[in-house]
Design an enzyme around this catalytic site. Sequence first.
Site, PDB file in Angstrom:
ATOM      1  N   GLU A  99       0.837  -1.137   0.084  1.00 21.36           N
ATOM      2  CA  GLU A  99       0.123  -0.048   0.140  1.00 21.36           C
ATOM      3  C   GLU A  99       0.956   1.303   0.029  1.00 21.36           C
ATOM      4  O   GLU A  99       2.033   1.356   0.627  1.00 21.36           O
ATOM      5  CB  GLU A  99      -1.008   0.055   1.175  1.00 21.36           C
ATOM      6  CG  GLU A  99      -1.909  -1.218   1.229  1.00 21.36           C
ATOM      7  CD  GLU A  99      -2.925  -0.863   2.162  1.00 21.36           C
ATOM      8  OE1 GLU A  99      -4.147  -1.196   2.075  1.00 21.36           O
ATOM      9  OE2 GLU A  99      -2.394  -0.710   3.414  1.00 21.36           O
ATOM     10  N   CYS A 362      -2.089   7.406   8.863  1.00 22.92           N
ATOM     11  CA  CYS A 362      -0.904   6.864   9.486  1.00 22.92           C
ATOM     12  C   CYS A 362      -1.601   5.586  10.294  1.00 22.92           C
ATOM     13  O   CYS A 362      -2.386   5.865  10.873  1.00 22.92           O
ATOM     14  CB  CYS A 362      -0.334   7.967  10.397  1.00 22.92           C
ATOM     15  SG  CYS A 362       0.162   9.428   9.798  1.00 22.92           S
TER      16      CYS A 362
END
Length: 382
Positions: A99, A362
């Site tokens: 990713e 995050c």
Amino acid sequence: MEKVVLSSRPYIRDFTKLELEKLIESNQFPRYRADQILDWVYQKNVRSFDAIKNLPKELIAFLKEKADLNRLELVSKHESFNHESIKFLTRTQDGLLCESVLIVQRGRPRSQVDFGDKLVLGAARAKGRNTVCVSTQLGCRIRCIFCASGKGKFGRNLTAGEIVEQISLIASEIKERVTNIVFMGMGEPLDNYENVIKALSILRAKWGYGLSGRRITVSTSGIPPKLRQFLKDTEGKVRLSVSLHSSNEETRSFLVPINKKYHLDELIKELDFIHQKLKREITFEYTLIGGINDTREEAEGTARLASRLGAKVNLIPYNPIQEMNLETPSKTKIEEFRKLLELKGVVVTVRQTAGRDINAACGQLRLDRTTGATEDVATSTS
Ligand code: SAH
């Protein structure tokens, strides 16, 4: 099922200029052809050998037959509701999923740019930024309790080529240049040391992307024995961000288990050296988790460490992950924490939670696609 392995064919993006020259020369092509290939790959961002225009057809045929240009295949992309981030899911040659996230900061029209001492900031904003957040490993061995990347089994290290190819793939999808890179995707960069150093040299080299180190940030959970070497190998030119998360030895060991091996004390001593002797700037990242590390004592402890090291602090409100029942502090609590730091003279930023709705914020990037809310992404190619 038979295990798919990485091919032994040369992968152009894994090569330094010197290595490519060797490959080219040992196959009876003149060395300068390497410069041309690298220019097409990094500056013109071609994604197929056939798109290269000024090479003899024998060389193109040789490259097509003997080498790989790409080893990441786009599986899906998913754009956040506010259009500020796009998560890219790619498949590696051995069938694992990687990713990467694009964070778009659009500039304001020039007419709106402020003057006076805000001019520089204004000018930068007017241009806008395309920041790519790259993964360095498939999975993560550090296993911070609040981070999805360390849940599930560890896949493997990404090669230097696979790290830089994430940027090429995104640039070709958006048909724009990538202006900034952050090593903040899946993985601990210093736990994949050689490949990360090589990727950084490809990003910075004139023959590569030619990016200034000021536009590149490497974020690490802080592995003291590797920090000094890292600064040496990058000539201190790349921005360094250290994930602190607590100023208290015990709490940090709970949040970032590697702290049990390399104590905070040892990390801070190493950062002291980096700050005082090497004169390098440090940023602390601090994921704020309600009731765990958002107390007044923690703010004061963090302010002490930041002041001692001249470090900025980047607060990241906890982004929820499926496996953990942790709390994101309220806006008021975050502001309180920020103010306590600022009162002690520390420069603080609060990171916007870009991409939370697509699990691209995050700590929400994960390897194991069979669990977690990111599952839907695989079917939502836009
Ligand atoms: N392994 C590197 C890069 C990780 S990602 C490191 O530890 O620095 C960048 C930042 O996001 C790190 O500070 C990481 O601790 C933080 N992070 C991880 N999970 C998070 C979550 N669920 N919410 C908010 N921040 C998170």
